[in-house]
Scaffold this motif. Structure first.
Motif, PDB file in Angstrom:
ATOM      1  N   GLN A 194      40.795  44.977  45.161  1.00  0.00           N
ATOM      2  CA  GLN A 194      41.802  45.094  46.211  1.00  0.00           C
ATOM      3  C   GLN A 194      43.202  45.152  45.625  1.00  0.00           C
ATOM      4  N   ASP A 195      44.139  45.506  46.471  1.00  0.00           N
ATOM      5  CA  ASP A 195      45.542  45.603  46.091  1.00  0.00           C
ATOM      6  C   ASP A 195      46.022  44.253  45.564  1.00  0.00           C
ATOM      7  N   ASP A 196      46.793  44.275  44.478  1.00  0.00           N
ATOM      8  CA  ASP A 196      47.282  42.999  43.941  1.00  0.00           C
ATOM      9  C   ASP A 196      48.713  42.699  44.374  1.00  0.00           C
ATOM     10  N   GLU A 197      49.261  43.545  45.259  1.00  0.00           N
ATOM     11  CA  GLU A 197      50.628  43.335  45.751  1.00  0.00           C
ATOM     12  C   GLU A 197      50.663  43.031  47.239  1.00  0.00           C
ATOM     13  N   ASP A 199      48.907  41.928  50.808  1.00  0.00           N
ATOM     14  CA  ASP A 199      47.768  41.220  51.402  1.00  0.00           C
ATOM     15  C   ASP A 199      47.348  41.915  52.692  1.00  0.00           C
ATOM     16  N   PRO A 214      45.777  38.193  47.166  1.00  0.00           N
ATOM     17  CA  PRO A 214      45.821  39.202  46.113  1.00  0.00           C
ATOM     18  C   PRO A 214      45.885  38.533  44.739  1.00  0.00           C
ATOM     19  N   ARG A 250      48.640  49.380  51.474  1.00  0.00           N
ATOM     20  CA  ARG A 250      47.632  48.554  50.795  1.00  0.00           C
ATOM     21  C   ARG A 250      46.442  49.407  50.348  1.00  0.00           C
ATOM     22  N   SER A 252      42.517  49.611  48.707  1.00  0.00           N
ATOM     23  CA  SER A 252      41.271  48.840  48.709  1.00  0.00           C
ATOM     24  C   SER A 252      40.151  49.738  48.192  1.00  0.00           C
TER      25      SER A 252
END
Length: 314
Positions: A194-197, A199, A214, A250, A252
């Motif tokens: 998932q995106d790390d920036e 949520d 994240p 985002r 994913s």
């Protein structure tokens, strides 16, 4: 409260038993957990992040502006009725399968080669995770994988392995639409990068929606309905959803290791020491996974228990 974070590198060291226990507890109590030090090269993960974002910008973004969710939201705003969009998701998505590589996005240089490599790494991680579940459930090594691969010959897997690449673009009215409606996953083991920036992913725990925080380069694991059935309810498939956001796009990337559509799925005879408190009585029917998917297709966003009752039993 945060979902468990587990260091998977310790599964082969002195802390093996502790790590096995942490995974078992996460499967039983959450159905969601994050793996760090999982073995997928960071360089590869960074390429996946960049190329997926590049692909959205060059091949997907413009089309989303005239997509069904955007049209429906604009129509709703014109009505000014105060209603919400109930049956649509604010999501752009494409699916990568082994057998549809000629349909993968083709205008982003390096995307195909990188995703082939990434999917192979994730598939290997899925196999390791299923073996851990075998051990924790007192099953013979390879039990779950074999159950998913109905009719496997000469080591060639028949299980369904797909990767869903999603983006959740900025939404002008996130209070009126879901990024992705609440559901449980139909299949086996899901591995999410998932995106790390940004949520937005949430899991339902004890009646409360909890953010899946994240975390750079982690892989989120969640168990689907078929793991719930195989474990006779010891491991539950968890309800989860994605919130629409006013800012940020985002990303994913979810990979699903699911049974073959021909696979017969039913509760396994788990070892006595890990049997449920109610004993070894089988709480779920045995069915063909393809038949379950026919039911799921119409009931994905509805309570899951009736699905198990509606599917044709063996």
């Amino acid at each position: 409260m945060a979902i468990p974070v587990i260091d998977f590198s310790k599964i082969n060291g002195e802390e093996r038993e502790k790590t096995l226990s942490e995974i078992a507890k996460a499967c039983e109590e959450w159905g969601f957990f994050q793996l760090v030090n999982h073995g997928i090269p960071l360089e590869l993960l960074n390429k996946v992040k960049k190329l997926a974002s590049d692909c959205y910008k060059t091949e997907r973004e413009e089309a989303f502006k005239t997509s069904t969710p955007v049209k429906l939201l604009n129509e709703l705003l014109e009505k000014n009725s105060g209603e919400k969009l109930e049956n649509v998701d604010w999501e752009d998505v494409f699916t990568l399968l082994d057998q549809n590589q000629n349909e993968w996005p083709s205008n982003t240089s390096g995307l195909k080669e990188t995703m082939v490599e990434y999917r192979e790494e994730v598939r290997k991680l899925a196999s390791k995770m299923m073996e851990v579940m075998d051990e924790n459930l007192g099953l013979t090594k390879g039990y779950i994988k074999k159950a998913f691969n109905e009719g496997m010959e000469d080591g060639e897997e028949t299980a369904f392995f797909g990767t869903k690449v999603s983006h959740y673009p900025p939404c002008p009215h996130p209070e009126l639409v879901s990024g992705l409606r609440a559901h449980t996953d139909a299949g086996g083991v899901v591995l999410l990068f998932q995106d790390d920036e940004y949520d937005g992913l949430q899991v339902l725990k004890d009646g409360e929606w909890i953010d899946v925080q994240p975390m750079p380069n982690a892989i989120v694991i969640n168990t689907g309905d078929q793991i719930e059935v195989l474990s006779n309810g010891r491991y539950k498939s968890a309800w989860h959803r994605v919130l629409a956001r006013e800012e940020g796009n985002r990303r994913s990337i979810a990979s699903f290791y699911n049974p073959s559509y021909k696979a017969a799925i039913g509760p396994a005879a788990v070892a006595a020491e890990v049997a449920t408190e109610e004993g070894s009585e089988k709480k779920y029917p045995k069915f063909v996974f393809g038949d379950y998917m026919d039911v799921y297709a119409n009931q994905k966003f509805m309570p899951k228990e009736p699905r198990f009752l509606a599917v044709k039993t063996l």
